[in-house]
Design an enzyme around this catalytic site. Structure first.
Site, PDB file in Angstrom:
ATOM      1  N   PRO A 185      42.958  27.433  43.512  1.00 42.85           N
ATOM      2  CA  PRO A 185      42.207  27.121  42.375  1.00 42.85           C
ATOM      3  C   PRO A 185      42.036  28.258  41.189  1.00 42.85           C
ATOM      4  CG  PRO A 185      40.708  27.859  44.307  1.00 42.85           C
ATOM      5  CD  PRO A 185      42.733  27.627  44.981  1.00 42.85           C
ATOM      6  N   ASN A 186      41.931  27.891  39.101  1.00 46.74           N
ATOM      7  CA  ASN A 186      42.626  28.347  38.731  1.00 46.74           C
ATOM      8  C   ASN A 186      43.635  29.350  37.671  1.00 46.74           C
ATOM      9  OD1 ASN A 186      39.356  28.299  38.214  1.00 46.74           O
ATOM     10  ND2 ASN A 186      38.805  29.856  39.750  1.00 46.74           N
TER      11      ASN A 186
ATOM     12  N   ARG B  44      43.804  32.439  29.824  1.00 51.21           N
ATOM     13  CA  ARG B  44      43.110  33.218  29.933  1.00 51.21           C
ATOM     14  C   ARG B  44      43.183  34.337  30.400  1.00 51.21           C
ATOM     15  NH1 ARG B  44      39.993  30.410  27.159  1.00 51.21           N
ATOM     16  NH2 ARG B  44      38.271  29.173  28.439  1.00 51.21           N
TER      17      ARG B  44
ATOM     18  N   TYR C 231      47.348  38.343  34.285  1.00 49.24           N
ATOM     19  CA  TYR C 231      48.162  37.073  34.455  1.00 49.24           C
ATOM     20  C   TYR C 231      49.136  36.593  33.839  1.00 49.24           C
ATOM     21  CZ  TYR C 231      43.704  36.643  38.441  1.00 49.24           C
ATOM     22  OH  TYR C 231      43.337  36.885  39.254  1.00 49.24           O
TER      23      TYR C 231
ATOM     24  N   ASN D  74      50.437  30.469  46.545  1.00 52.72           N
ATOM     25  CA  ASN D  74      49.249  31.389  46.065  1.00 52.72           C
ATOM     26  C   ASN D  74      48.468  31.104  46.488  1.00 52.72           C
ATOM     27  OD1 ASN D  74      47.741  32.768  44.539  1.00 52.72           O
ATOM     28  ND2 ASN D  74      49.227  32.774  42.788  1.00 52.72           N
TER      29      ASN D  74
ATOM     30  N   ALA E  66      42.293  32.497  45.118  1.00 47.97           N
ATOM     31  CA  ALA E  66      40.963  33.088  45.977  1.00 47.97           C
ATOM     32  C   ALA E  66      40.572  33.181  47.421  1.00 47.97           C
ATOM     33  CB  ALA E  66      39.401  33.000  44.780  1.00 47.97           C
TER      34      ALA E  66
ATOM     35  N   GLU F  88      53.508  34.638  51.034  1.00 52.82           N
ATOM     36  CA  GLU F  88      52.025  34.363  50.446  1.00 52.82           C
ATOM     37  C   GLU F  88      52.477  34.953  48.896  1.00 52.82           C
ATOM     38  OE1 GLU F  88      48.141  34.765  52.036  1.00 52.82           O
ATOM     39  OE2 GLU F  88      48.077  36.458  50.604  1.00 52.82           O
TER      40      GLU F  88
ATOM     41  N   HIS G 175      51.629  36.857  44.798  1.00 52.06           N
ATOM     42  CA  HIS G 175      50.068  36.988  44.416  1.00 52.06           C
ATOM     43  C   HIS G 175      50.745  37.467  42.977  1.00 52.06           C
ATOM     44  CE1 HIS G 175      47.355  35.769  46.924  1.00 52.06           C
ATOM     45  NE2 HIS G 175      47.628  36.438  47.719  1.00 52.06           N
TER      46      HIS G 175
HETATM   47  O1  CA2 Z   1      47.022  37.720  41.593  1.00 48.47           O
HETATM   48  C1  CA2 Z   1      47.323  36.081  42.309  1.00 48.47           C
HETATM   49  O2  CA2 Z   1      48.214  35.302  42.227  1.00 48.47           O
HETATM   50  C2  CA2 Z   1      45.508  35.797  42.352  1.00 48.47           C
HETATM   51  O3  CA2 Z   1      45.796  35.301  43.580  1.00 48.47           O
HETATM   52  C3  CA2 Z   1      45.286  35.037  41.601  1.00 48.47           C
HETATM   53  C4  CA2 Z   1      43.477  34.917  42.003  1.00 48.47           C
HETATM   54  C5  CA2 Z   1      42.851  35.457  42.139  1.00 48.47           C
HETATM   55  O4  CA2 Z   1      41.462  34.549  42.107  1.00 48.47           O
HETATM   56  C6  CA2 Z   1      43.537  36.618  43.524  1.00 48.47           C
HETATM   57  O5  CA2 Z   1      42.876  37.185  43.858  1.00 48.47           O
HETATM   58  C7  CA2 Z   1      44.762  37.310  43.469  1.00 48.47           C
HETATM   59  C8  CA2 Z   1      43.250  33.944  40.072  1.00 48.47           C
HETATM   60  C9  CA2 Z   1      43.909  33.127  40.006  1.00 48.47           C
HETATM   61  C10 CA2 Z   1      42.923  33.055  38.247  1.00 48.47           C
HETATM   62  O6  CA2 Z   1      43.899  32.905  37.792  1.00 48.47           O
HETATM   63  C11 CA2 Z   1      43.662  32.714  35.916  1.00 48.47           C
HETATM   64  C12 CA2 Z   1      44.329  32.395  35.678  1.00 48.47           C
HETATM   65  C13 CA2 Z   1      44.135  32.576  34.097  1.00 48.47           C
HETATM   66  C14 CA2 Z   1      42.676  32.248  33.496  1.00 48.47           C
HETATM   67  C15 CA2 Z   1      41.769  32.718  34.339  1.00 48.47           C
HETATM   68  C16 CA2 Z   1      42.324  32.593  35.962  1.00 48.47           C
END
Ligand code: CA2
Length: 143
Positions: free
Chosen positions: A9-10, A17, A22, A73, A76, A97, A99
């Site tokens: 997700p996301n 963002r 990221y 990945n 969340a 996995e 991140h």
């Molecule tokens: O660090 C990572 O790759 C995560 O898996 C990213 C997830 C987060 O919930 C994990 O704790 C760590 C969230 C991805 C959200 O990605 C976004 C990208 C751009 C803007 C907003 C969110």
């Protein structure tokens, strides 16, 4: 090798963002990076992203007997999806996995991965490069 890359997700919002966490590159750029790396190593990589737990589980099930390795990945879902943990355990395809961010240096809940025990390894904090490092694990003969 035949890789399946799964992003949760996301992650489709990459680059739009939170660039401080990221990076500023898009999800499409991530897929291009991975696919170019696969091609340079005589491999293929199919990129799949979903904001839905069930769709991710269906994709893991469908990978059995089709792909050599999964790079995942779970975003969340990492922190609470026992359903994805079970799906990864249910197939004969090894998973790694990844991140993008330093999950150990953020909110405490992010330091916990319930999905990693079903994976042959986990790495975090290397940005997009982490996906290529996970591919290297398998390209170098890791199981
Ligand atoms: O660090 C990572 O790759 C995560 O898996 C990213 C997830 C987060 O919930 C994990 O704790 C760590 C969230 C991805 C959200 O990605 C976004 C990208 C751009 C803007 C907003 C969110």
């Amino acid at each position: 090798m035949k890789f399946l890359i799964i992003n949760g997700p996301n992650l489709n919002l990459l680059g739009r963002r939170e660039p401080g966490i990221y990076g500023s590159q898009s999800y499409e750029a991530l897929c291009a990076l991975i696919q170019d790396y696969a091609a340079a190593h005589r491999s293929t990589a199919d990129c799949f992203q979903s904001n839905h737990e069930g769709a991710i589980i269906d994709k893991i099930h469908a990978a059995d007997g089709v792909y050599d390795a999964i790079i995942i990945n779970p975003a969340a879902y990492t922190h609470y999806s026992y359903a994805i943990l079970d799906a990864l355990k249910a197939v004969d395809v090894p998973a790694y996995e990844v991140h993008i961010s330093r999950i150990d240096r953020r909110e405490p809940f992010r330091a916990v991965s319930v999905t990693a025990p079903a994976c042959v390894g986990q790495l975090y904090g290397h940005g997009f490069q982490g996906y290529l490092m996970a591919m290297d694990h398998f390209l170098e003969g890791g199981t």
